[in-house]
Scaffold this motif. Sequence first.
Motif, short mmCIF file in Angstrom:
data_model
loop_
_atom_site.label_atom_id
_atom_site.label_comp_id
_atom_site.label_asym_id
_atom_site.label_seq_id
_atom_site.Cartn_x
_atom_site.Cartn_y
_atom_site.Cartn_z
N ARG A 116 100.72 48.64 -40.59
CA ARG A 116 100.60 48.70 -42.05
C ARG A 116 99.90 47.48 -42.66
N PRO A 117 100.27 46.24 -42.23
CA PRO A 117 99.60 45.08 -42.85
C PRO A 117 98.08 45.10 -42.64
N VAL A 118 97.64 45.54 -41.46
CA VAL A 118 96.19 45.60 -41.18
C VAL A 118 95.53 46.63 -42.09
N LEU A 119 96.15 47.81 -42.18
CA LEU A 119 95.59 48.88 -43.01
C LEU A 119 95.60 48.46 -44.49
N ARG A 120 96.70 47.83 -44.92
CA ARG A 120 96.82 47.40 -46.31
C ARG A 120 95.69 46.43 -46.67
N GLU A 121 95.41 45.50 -45.76
CA GLU A 121 94.34 44.51 -46.00
C GLU A 121 92.98 45.20 -46.16
N ILE A 122 92.74 46.21 -45.33
CA ILE A 122 91.46 46.94 -45.39
C ILE A 122 91.33 47.67 -46.72
N VAL A 123 92.36 48.44 -47.08
CA VAL A 123 92.24 49.31 -48.25
C VAL A 123 92.32 48.57 -49.58
N PHE A 124 93.04 47.43 -49.60
CA PHE A 124 93.13 46.71 -50.88
C PHE A 124 91.92 45.81 -51.12
N ASP A 142 90.91 52.07 -33.92
CA ASP A 142 92.16 51.70 -33.25
C ASP A 142 92.76 50.38 -33.72
N ARG A 143 91.99 49.61 -34.47
CA ARG A 143 92.51 48.32 -34.96
C ARG A 143 93.72 48.51 -35.87
N VAL A 144 93.89 49.72 -36.42
CA VAL A 144 95.04 49.94 -37.32
C VAL A 144 96.28 50.45 -36.57
N LEU A 145 96.19 50.52 -35.24
CA LEU A 145 97.33 50.98 -34.42
C LEU A 145 97.79 49.86 -33.49
N ASP A 146 99.11 49.81 -33.23
CA ASP A 146 99.60 48.86 -32.24
C ASP A 146 99.54 49.48 -30.84
N ALA A 147 100.02 48.76 -29.84
CA ALA A 147 99.93 49.22 -28.44
C ALA A 147 100.69 50.53 -28.21
N ASP A 148 101.70 50.80 -29.05
CA ASP A 148 102.49 52.03 -28.91
C ASP A 148 101.94 53.18 -29.77
N GLY A 149 100.79 52.95 -30.41
CA GLY A 149 100.20 54.00 -31.23
C GLY A 149 100.81 54.13 -32.61
N VAL A 179 118.07 64.24 -53.44
CA VAL A 179 116.96 63.36 -53.84
C VAL A 179 115.91 63.36 -52.72
N VAL A 180 114.69 63.69 -53.09
CA VAL A 180 113.56 63.65 -52.15
C VAL A 180 112.74 62.41 -52.53
N ASP A 181 112.56 61.51 -51.56
CA ASP A 181 111.94 60.22 -51.82
C ASP A 181 110.48 60.21 -51.36
N ALA A 182 109.56 59.98 -52.30
CA ALA A 182 108.13 60.00 -51.98
C ALA A 182 107.75 58.87 -51.01
N ASP A 183 108.44 57.71 -51.11
CA ASP A 183 108.15 56.62 -50.18
C ASP A 183 108.50 57.00 -48.75
N LEU A 184 109.64 57.70 -48.57
CA LEU A 184 110.03 58.14 -47.23
C LEU A 184 109.05 59.18 -46.70
N ALA A 185 108.60 60.08 -47.56
CA ALA A 185 107.61 61.10 -47.16
C ALA A 185 106.32 60.42 -46.72
N ALA A 186 105.92 59.36 -47.44
CA ALA A 186 104.69 58.63 -47.10
C ALA A 186 104.81 57.98 -45.73
N ARG A 187 106.01 57.55 -45.36
CA ARG A 187 106.22 56.95 -44.03
C ARG A 187 106.22 58.03 -42.95
N LYS A 188 106.85 59.15 -43.25
CA LYS A 188 106.94 60.25 -42.26
C LYS A 188 105.57 60.76 -41.83
N VAL A 189 104.65 60.89 -42.79
CA VAL A 189 103.36 61.53 -42.47
C VAL A 189 102.46 60.65 -41.59
#
Length: 200
Positions: free
Chosen positions: A68-76, A57-64, A30-40
């Motif tokens: 996700r919540p910040v990006l989700r808010e922007i795109v939705f 850089d606002r969409v990245l944390d201190a470790d680079g 089984v190849v999972d599209a959700d896992l692929a979306a996280r990997k990329v």
Amino acid sequence: MSRWILGVTGGIGSGKTAVTDHFQRLGIVVVDADLAARKVVEPGQPALAAIAAHFGDRVLDADGRLLRPVLREIVFSDPAQRKALEAITHPAIRETLERELTAADSPYAILASPLLWESGQSALVRRTLLVDAPEHLQIARASARDGVSPGQIEAILKAQWSREQRLARADDVLLNDGTLAALQAGVERLHAGYLQEAST
């Protein structure tokens, strides 16, 4: 890709994971599209660099890592930004899926994707299986599993294809409104047919 690939999909709380877990127990990759979306979008991946270049850089944390919540808010809140994100991630996700499906060493392979048709990933598969459940069951299961309010689950359901749209497009439908044993028996029945189809 010349291998025989089954696309498995279903709305939130429909039981897709229970179904794909049983296919895996039967020896199917089984190849999972959700896992692929996280990997990329992991650090070091070209897609993450492109996201940071576009959204800042606002969409990245201190470790680079991707926030996700910040990006989700922007795109939705902005359809144009959502399209920009999809233009970055979709080709990378598709490439990952194709690579993993090609490497699968079972008699047939499964692409599990909650947005199989909406994302265009159905172009990668020979047949589609919809895991279906009545909406009241989907809401109850998903809110119990994720600790999310029924209202939030309903909002997610509205953003996905409707049950009617999915039923109209699916080659096969597995109704998940009973016991786990009944669901697994349904998987085994379908698996026997898919083995036959994949070998011809």
